[in-house]
Motif scaffolding. Structure first.
Motif, PDB file in Angstrom:
ATOM      1  N   ARG A 249     -10.469  -9.820  -0.141  1.00  0.00           N
ATOM      2  CA  ARG A 249      -9.653 -10.883   0.456  1.00  0.00           C
ATOM      3  C   ARG A 249      -9.689 -10.841   1.974  1.00  0.00           C
ATOM      4  N   LEU A 250      -9.659  -9.640   2.559  1.00  0.00           N
ATOM      5  CA  LEU A 250      -9.625  -9.534   4.017  1.00  0.00           C
ATOM      6  C   LEU A 250     -11.020  -9.481   4.635  1.00  0.00           C
ATOM      7  N   GLY A 251     -12.048  -9.257   3.809  1.00  0.00           N
ATOM      8  CA  GLY A 251     -13.406  -9.200   4.333  1.00  0.00           C
ATOM      9  C   GLY A 251     -13.641  -7.999   5.230  1.00  0.00           C
ATOM     10  N   ILE A 252     -13.110  -6.844   4.869  1.00  0.00           N
ATOM     11  CA  ILE A 252     -13.290  -5.621   5.662  1.00  0.00           C
ATOM     12  C   ILE A 252     -13.933  -4.555   4.790  1.00  0.00           C
ATOM     13  N   SER A 253     -14.424  -3.507   5.432  1.00  0.00           N
ATOM     14  CA  SER A 253     -15.143  -2.452   4.704  1.00  0.00           C
ATOM     15  C   SER A 253     -14.173  -1.511   3.997  1.00  0.00           C
ATOM     16  N   GLU A 254     -14.746  -0.685   3.118  1.00  0.00           N
ATOM     17  CA  GLU A 254     -13.922   0.291   2.391  1.00  0.00           C
ATOM     18  C   GLU A 254     -13.288   1.287   3.350  1.00  0.00           C
ATOM     19  N   ASP A 255     -14.046   1.696   4.386  1.00  0.00           N
ATOM     20  CA  ASP A 255     -13.497   2.629   5.375  1.00  0.00           C
ATOM     21  C   ASP A 255     -12.339   1.999   6.135  1.00  0.00           C
ATOM     22  N   ASP A 256     -12.440   0.701   6.437  1.00  0.00           N
ATOM     23  CA  ASP A 256     -11.346   0.009   7.133  1.00  0.00           C
ATOM     24  C   ASP A 256     -10.097  -0.040   6.257  1.00  0.00           C
ATOM     25  N   VAL A 257     -10.304  -0.303   4.967  1.00  0.00           N
ATOM     26  CA  VAL A 257      -9.168  -0.321   4.042  1.00  0.00           C
ATOM     27  C   VAL A 257      -8.523   1.062   3.972  1.00  0.00           C
ATOM     28  N   LYS A 258      -9.363   2.084   3.883  1.00  0.00           N
ATOM     29  CA  LYS A 258      -8.851   3.447   3.784  1.00  0.00           C
ATOM     30  C   LYS A 258      -8.029   3.808   5.027  1.00  0.00           C
ATOM     31  N   ALA A 259      -8.512   3.446   6.213  1.00  0.00           N
ATOM     32  CA  ALA A 259      -7.791   3.752   7.454  1.00  0.00           C
ATOM     33  C   ALA A 259      -6.476   2.979   7.522  1.00  0.00           C
ATOM     34  N   ALA A 260      -6.507   1.709   7.107  1.00  0.00           N
ATOM     35  CA  ALA A 260      -5.294   0.883   7.144  1.00  0.00           C
ATOM     36  C   ALA A 260      -4.261   1.388   6.149  1.00  0.00           C
ATOM     37  N   VAL A 261      -4.696   1.716   4.940  1.00  0.00           N
ATOM     38  CA  VAL A 261      -3.778   2.240   3.920  1.00  0.00           C
ATOM     39  C   VAL A 261      -3.163   3.548   4.383  1.00  0.00           C
ATOM     40  N   SER A 262      -3.956   4.374   5.063  1.00  0.00           N
ATOM     41  CA  SER A 262      -3.447   5.647   5.584  1.00  0.00           C
ATOM     42  C   SER A 262      -2.300   5.413   6.563  1.00  0.00           C
ATOM     43  N   GLU A 263      -2.412   4.377   7.392  1.00  0.00           N
ATOM     44  CA  GLU A 263      -1.347   4.060   8.340  1.00  0.00           C
ATOM     45  C   GLU A 263      -0.089   3.557   7.617  1.00  0.00           C
ATOM     46  N   ILE A 264      -0.281   2.758   6.582  1.00  0.00           N
ATOM     47  CA  ILE A 264       0.868   2.227   5.843  1.00  0.00           C
ATOM     48  C   ILE A 264       1.616   3.354   5.129  1.00  0.00           C
ATOM     49  N   LEU A 265       0.860   4.298   4.584  1.00  0.00           N
ATOM     50  CA  LEU A 265       1.486   5.392   3.840  1.00  0.00           C
ATOM     51  C   LEU A 265       2.296   6.331   4.746  1.00  0.00           C
ATOM     52  N   LYS A 266       2.065   6.235   6.060  1.00  0.00           N
ATOM     53  CA  LYS A 266       2.852   7.047   6.993  1.00  0.00           C
ATOM     54  C   LYS A 266       4.227   6.435   7.266  1.00  0.00           C
ATOM     55  N   LEU A 267       4.405   5.176   6.877  1.00  0.00           N
ATOM     56  CA  LEU A 267       5.663   4.483   7.150  1.00  0.00           C
ATOM     57  C   LEU A 267       6.717   4.872   6.124  1.00  0.00           C
ATOM     58  N   ASN A 268       7.968   4.608   6.469  1.00  0.00           N
ATOM     59  CA  ASN A 268       9.071   4.930   5.568  1.00  0.00           C
ATOM     60  C   ASN A 268       9.663   3.652   4.983  1.00  0.00           C
ATOM     61  N   PRO A 269       9.563   3.458   3.666  1.00  0.00           N
ATOM     62  CA  PRO A 269      10.092   2.235   3.064  1.00  0.00           C
ATOM     63  C   PRO A 269      11.609   2.186   3.009  1.00  0.00           C
ATOM     64  N   LYS A 270      12.283   3.307   3.291  1.00  0.00           N
ATOM     65  CA  LYS A 270      13.748   3.342   3.268  1.00  0.00           C
ATOM     66  C   LYS A 270      14.253   4.015   4.534  1.00  0.00           C
ATOM     67  N   PRO A 271      14.311   3.280   5.623  1.00  0.00           N
ATOM     68  CA  PRO A 271      14.677   3.883   6.921  1.00  0.00           C
ATOM     69  C   PRO A 271      16.062   4.500   6.937  1.00  0.00           C
ATOM     70  N   GLY A 272      16.979   3.977   6.152  1.00  0.00           N
ATOM     71  CA  GLY A 272      18.316   4.577   6.100  1.00  0.00           C
ATOM     72  C   GLY A 272      18.278   5.972   5.528  1.00  0.00           C
ATOM     73  N   ASN A 273      17.462   6.173   4.489  1.00  0.00           N
ATOM     74  CA  ASN A 273      17.308   7.501   3.911  1.00  0.00           C
ATOM     75  C   ASN A 273      16.633   8.445   4.885  1.00  0.00           C
ATOM     76  N   ALA A 274      15.689   7.926   5.643  1.00  0.00           N
ATOM     77  CA  ALA A 274      15.003   8.766   6.619  1.00  0.00           C
ATOM     78  C   ALA A 274      15.985   9.305   7.643  1.00  0.00           C
ATOM     79  N   TRP A 275      16.955   8.457   8.034  1.00  0.00           N
ATOM     80  CA  TRP A 275      17.964   8.911   8.996  1.00  0.00           C
ATOM     81  C   TRP A 275      18.826  10.008   8.399  1.00  0.00           C
ATOM     82  N   SER A 276      19.263   9.843   7.172  1.00  0.00           N
ATOM     83  CA  SER A 276      20.191  10.806   6.578  1.00  0.00           C
ATOM     84  C   SER A 276      19.520  12.129   6.297  1.00  0.00           C
TER      85      SER A 276
END
Length: 499
Positions: A249-276
């Protein structure tokens, strides 16, 4: 229709007030018991802290709790101001007999400070999540009206840091409660301020917005740019881990997907829990064990470190002695005082007796658990845990299954290899092909090892996990494997896949 009167016979079991008190105390953890004792001391003046050895009266004296004398004090036995000389004065000797005081036991003797090493998992706290956000707002330069709107939005955030309500609903609420006209534009402006607070992602209205808020604060790189595109254009495919569709869909390489997914997985989906859970502030979460077990000495003891010794008040005994020894004091007023004291002493004795029964029952059940799981308590090896149900413990301890359930609920034991809830030691069993009964905990351990060691680019489906377990001698159905996997908190193979 005629009214008829019929006789019927039925067998009914009812618990006495004393039994009900014991049952209730069994459910208390050690911390809850401390609060209960403090409450009883405050409510009952006949109950006080301190050892009562020196206050004992010979046990052969007549007692206040003798059934024949229980109703000895009656209103019609008294005139307005005095008591008849023939009145038999109640005595409290029995109140200071076998159960006149309570000294917390560790199971093998009275507690001493040098024989205990209690481990507690404690985290400190300095305020709530919402107070933390409000504190940040207090440092910003804004007018009172906008500050009020920001505070209102913060107050509507859930514990995970999300705003689950629509802006239009908030506007309606403010208009109705304050009769102050507010438009949605102002609230969106206030929301933008809240979304710029720490932690990043707070104030989001969806998971996608939460992740985008965090990515927007990062330094722009090709990987971050692709990560933002994935969230905006292919979030459904990403959440299902259909990475081939994301790449297409995005027209990018597998390595680009892997790098982007790696950045997303570093994020916190529940910021309130991260604070506590983070270093800024932490909530209080304390585990205080109810039992302590030493594997080397095989010594089981109760954690009664903060449980005070109890006794029936000396002053209440002296009240009876004065009433009994001085006929001039036998007035109607004194009679009322004697009746009041009798009730309070009965209550104090009942509570002390219930505490002793609680201790006996706790130790009886815990010793049965240790006996059934002797290999585990000697070694700490989880694979040595045997199948054990509450029925097994009840049979060995001589207690009812409901009693075992109450004892094991919300209680912990400290061992040489960690603190565990009592329910940890209970599990069903499964027969191997060799005819040996193995705990389901052992099955789950093997299952977790298989999943931890799998190739994450090709995770093992439940059918394959079922085959692996069968090869090890555990014949279980695929749906059972799926149940154990879910109990371990592990997702299906598709969601465990990594690039």
């Amino acid at each position: 229709m005629a009214i008829e009167q019929q006789l019927s016979q039925r067998l009914q079991q009812k618990l006495s007030p004393q039994q009900l008190q014991v049952v209730k105390l069994l459910e208390y953890s050690v911390l809850e018991l401390e609060d209960k004792i403090k409450h009883e001391i405050e409510e009952n003046p006949a109950l006080e802290e301190g050892a009562g050895q020196e206050d004992r009266i010979p046990e052969n004296e007549s007692g206040l709790h003798d059934e024949e004398g229980r109703d000895a004090v009656q209103d019609d036995d008294f005139s307005e101001n005095e008591v008849p000389e023939t009145y038999e004065v109640p005595d409290i000797a029995d109140s200071y007999g076998d159960y006149d005081d309570y000294s917390p036991s560790d199971g093998y003797g009275v507690y001493t400070e040098n024989n205990r090493n209690i481990a507690e998992n404690t985290y400190s706290t300095d305020g709530s999540f919402h107070e933390y956000l409000e504190g940040q707002l207090g440092t910003m330069d804004m007018d009172g009206r906008m500050r009020k709107f920001c505070d209102y939005i913060v107050g509507n955030l859930d514990e995970e840091g999300y705003l689950r309500r629509e802006i239009s609903q908030l506007a309606d609420d403010i208009n109705m409660t304050t009769r102050e006209t507010v438009n949605e534009t102002e609230l969106f402006e206030a929301l933008d301020i809240v979304q710029n607070l720490e932690p990043a992602g707070v104030g989001a209205r969806s998971l996608e917005e939460c992740l985008m808020l965090q990515l927007q604060r990062k330094k722009m790189t090709p990987a971050i740019d692709n990560a933002m595109r994935i969230i905006e254009e292919a979030f459904d495919e990403f959440s299902l881990k259909h990475y081939d569709k994301v790449r297409s869909r995005l027209g990018i390489s597998e390595d680009d997907v892997k790098a982007a997914v790696s950045e997303i997985l570093k994020l916190n989906p529940k910021p309130g829990n991260a604070w506590s859970e983070g270093p800024v502030m932490r909530r209080m979460d304390t585990i205080t064990p109810d039992f302590i077990y030493d594997s080397e000495t095989r010594n089981l003891s109760l954690n009664n470190k903060d449980i005070p010794p109890l006794r029936v008040s000396r002053a209440y005994r002296e009240l009876f002695e004065d009433y009994k020894g001085n006929s001039k004091n036998r007035t109607a007023a004194m009679r009322d005082a004697v009746n009041f004291a009798k009730q309070k002493i009965d209550s104090a004795k009942s509570f002390i007796d219930a505490l002793k029964q609680r201790e006996d029952t706790l130790l009886k059940v815990m010793r049965a658990i240790i006996t059934l799981q002797r290999d585990y308590f000697d070694s700490g090896d989880e694979s040595m845990l045997k199948p054990m149900t509450m029925k097994d413990v009840a049979a060995l301890s001589g207690c009812d299954i409901s009693t075992v359930s109450r004892v094991s609920s919300s209680k912990y034991i400290q061992t040489d290899f960690g603190i565990f809830p009592l329910k940890y030691f209970f599990s069903e069993g499964i027969m191997t092909t060799g005819g040996e009964e193995v705990s389901t905990k052992e099955i789950k351990r093997i299952l977790k090892e298989c999943i931890d060691g799998e190739d994450k680019s090709k995770p093992l489906p439940d059918e394959k996990l079922c085959d692996i377990l069968k090869a090890k001698g555990f014949v279980i159905a695929r749906r059972t494997v799926a149940k154990y996997r879910e109990q371990l908190g592990l997702p299906v193979a598709r969601l465990r896949r990594r690039l």
